[in-house]
Design an enzyme around this catalytic site. Structure first.
Site, mmCIF file in Angstrom:
data_model
loop_
_atom_site.group_PDB
_atom_site.id
_atom_site.type_symbol
_atom_site.label_atom_id
_atom_site.label_comp_id
_atom_site.label_asym_id
_atom_site.label_seq_id
_atom_site.Cartn_x
_atom_site.Cartn_y
_atom_site.Cartn_z
ATOM 1 N N ARG A 60 -69.661 -28.292 3.464
ATOM 2 C CA ARG A 60 -69.227 -29.606 3.965
ATOM 3 C C ARG A 60 -69.921 -29.922 5.292
ATOM 4 O O ARG A 60 -70.257 -31.070 5.560
ATOM 5 C CB ARG A 60 -67.705 -29.625 4.140
ATOM 6 N N ARG B 31 -60.376 -21.195 12.882
ATOM 7 C CA ARG B 31 -59.374 -21.920 12.088
ATOM 8 C C ARG B 31 -58.670 -20.965 11.127
ATOM 9 O O ARG B 31 -57.482 -21.101 10.869
ATOM 10 C CB ARG B 31 -60.044 -23.078 11.330
HETATM 11 P P1 B4P Z 1 -60.090 -29.254 1.962
HETATM 12 O O1 B4P Z 1 -59.316 -28.063 1.635
HETATM 13 O O2 B4P Z 1 -59.621 -30.516 1.415
HETATM 14 O O3 B4P Z 1 -60.111 -29.140 3.516
HETATM 15 P P2 B4P Z 1 -59.270 -29.992 4.549
HETATM 16 O O4 B4P Z 1 -58.282 -30.909 3.901
HETATM 17 O O5 B4P Z 1 -60.278 -30.608 5.411
HETATM 18 O O6 B4P Z 1 -58.358 -28.948 5.330
HETATM 19 P P3 B4P Z 1 -58.599 -28.373 6.762
HETATM 20 O O7 B4P Z 1 -57.449 -27.451 6.935
HETATM 21 O O8 B4P Z 1 -59.960 -27.806 6.873
HETATM 22 O O9 B4P Z 1 -58.604 -29.574 7.815
HETATM 23 P P4 B4P Z 1 -57.531 -30.621 8.341
HETATM 24 O O10 B4P Z 1 -58.210 -31.918 8.267
HETATM 25 O O11 B4P Z 1 -56.203 -30.508 7.668
HETATM 26 O O12 B4P Z 1 -61.619 -29.250 1.470
HETATM 27 C C1 B4P Z 1 -62.613 -28.417 1.977
HETATM 28 C C2 B4P Z 1 -63.961 -28.586 1.231
HETATM 29 O O13 B4P Z 1 -63.906 -27.937 -0.034
HETATM 30 C C3 B4P Z 1 -64.328 -30.049 0.935
HETATM 31 O O14 B4P Z 1 -65.678 -30.232 1.270
HETATM 32 C C4 B4P Z 1 -64.121 -30.194 -0.570
HETATM 33 O O15 B4P Z 1 -65.041 -31.099 -1.153
HETATM 34 C C5 B4P Z 1 -64.361 -28.781 -1.081
HETATM 35 N N1 B4P Z 1 -63.585 -28.468 -2.284
HETATM 36 C C6 B4P Z 1 -62.322 -28.869 -2.560
HETATM 37 N N2 B4P Z 1 -61.914 -28.373 -3.744
HETATM 38 C C7 B4P Z 1 -62.960 -27.621 -4.240
HETATM 39 C C8 B4P Z 1 -63.163 -26.838 -5.433
HETATM 40 N N3 B4P Z 1 -62.209 -26.715 -6.376
HETATM 41 N N4 B4P Z 1 -64.341 -26.199 -5.603
HETATM 42 C C9 B4P Z 1 -65.316 -26.318 -4.647
HETATM 43 N N5 B4P Z 1 -65.189 -27.044 -3.512
HETATM 44 C C10 B4P Z 1 -64.012 -27.695 -3.287
HETATM 45 O O16 B4P Z 1 -57.305 -30.164 9.864
HETATM 46 C C11 B4P Z 1 -58.345 -30.199 10.820
HETATM 47 C C12 B4P Z 1 -57.814 -29.860 12.220
HETATM 48 O O17 B4P Z 1 -56.799 -30.828 12.635
HETATM 49 C C13 B4P Z 1 -57.099 -28.515 12.390
HETATM 50 O O18 B4P Z 1 -58.013 -27.437 12.582
HETATM 51 C C14 B4P Z 1 -56.222 -28.801 13.638
HETATM 52 O O19 B4P Z 1 -56.967 -28.740 14.826
HETATM 53 C C15 B4P Z 1 -55.782 -30.238 13.446
HETATM 54 N N6 B4P Z 1 -54.494 -30.347 12.748
HETATM 55 C C16 B4P Z 1 -54.281 -30.978 11.540
HETATM 56 N N7 B4P Z 1 -52.994 -30.882 11.183
HETATM 57 C C17 B4P Z 1 -52.358 -30.192 12.165
HETATM 58 C C18 B4P Z 1 -51.020 -29.748 12.359
HETATM 59 N N8 B4P Z 1 -50.054 -30.017 11.473
HETATM 60 N N9 B4P Z 1 -50.728 -29.042 13.473
HETATM 61 C C19 B4P Z 1 -51.656 -28.777 14.385
HETATM 62 N N10 B4P Z 1 -52.943 -29.153 14.260
HETATM 63 C C20 B4P Z 1 -53.298 -29.853 13.175
#
Ligand code: B4P
Length: 188
Positions: free
Chosen positions: A128, A145
């Site tokens: 990504r 993370r």
């Molecule tokens: P995702 O798993 O969708 O990753 P994400 O939603 O971005 O979760 P993440 O935990 O990383 O980040 P978030 O925005 O929640 O996908 C990852 C990749 O894999 C994508 O490129 C996708 O295309 C690919 N993929 C998916 N399925 C697949 C499959 N079957 N096969 C192959 N590839 C696949 O959080 C970001 C930051 O925000 C945190 O680090 C923190 O700082 C903050 N934050 C958010 N929520 C918080 C909370 N509740 N408390 C405190 N901080 C928070």
């Protein structure tokens, strides 16, 4: 109202699947990551506060997250369901969520966890990084993370097992197959 939590480590596919589930069931998709990133890109006071925390792969404070979620719920009172993606991420957030829902006569209906091995998680997030250039998708920050996940978020599994609302789905395979397995577990 159906309140679904999509649970899993960074890169497990929560965001990918949450969008599809929300569309299929007509529910609101709430991604705390997306909400925070929007604040950062708009340069709001909140965004300025959280930018460096997110860039380093740390968790934003519970206090801020709980306040954000409270206003999201209040603004979506007519929703038939929620798909929570990225929240809760700490025990304190989970307890505050329960309190918040209880105030409105609601509770968490189901927690669906995507199980993905660490090697695959890192591979996905680095891919990504190449495609979308997200600030927190560098190798160093991904490691952090994952540490945050193990320290603060993984313990929630026991919290939800005790409540008898926790189920796991294997998150490696085609997005469509995983989606079908998730849908089979959701009984609104
Ligand atoms: P995702 O798993 O969708 O990753 P994400 O939603 O971005 O979760 P993440 O935990 O990383 O980040 P978030 O925005 O929640 O996908 C990852 C990749 O894999 C994508 O490129 C996708 O295309 C690919 N993929 C998916 N399925 C697949 C499959 N079957 N096969 C192959 N590839 C696949 O959080 C970001 C930051 O925000 C945190 O680090 C923190 O700082 C903050 N934050 C958010 N929520 C918080 C909370 N509740 N408390 C405190 N901080 C928070």
């Amino acid at each position: 109202m159906f309140n679904l939590i999509l649970f899993g480590p960074p890169g497990a596919g929560k965001g990918t699947q949450a969008v599809k589930i929300a569309k299929t069931f007509g529910w609101e998709h709430i991604s705390t990551g997306d909400i925070l990133r929007a604040e950062v890109s708009q340069g709001t006071p909140l965004g300025l506060k959280v930018q460096s925390i997110m860039q380093e792969g740390h968790l934003v404070s519970d206090e801020l997250l709980v306040a954000i979620m409270e206003s999201v719920f209040l603004n979506n009172r007519a929703a038939e369901g929620f798909v929570l993606d990225g929240f809760p991420r700490t025990l304190n957030q989970a307890q505050e969520l329960d309190k918040m829902l209880l105030k409105h006569g609601q509770k968490v209906s189901l927690v669906l966890a995507l199980v993905v091995n660490e090697e695959e998680l890192v591979k996905r997030l680095l891919k990504r990084a190449q495609e979308h250039g997200r600030d927190d998708d560098t190798e160093e920050v991904i490691k952090n993370r994952l540490v945050q996940y193990h320290q603060h978020t993984k313990p929630l599994i026991d919290y939800y097992i005790e409540k008898n609302i926790y189920q796991e789905v294997y998150g490696v395979g085609s997005i469509e197959d995983i989606f079908n397995q998730l849908c089979a577990s959701i009984k609104p």
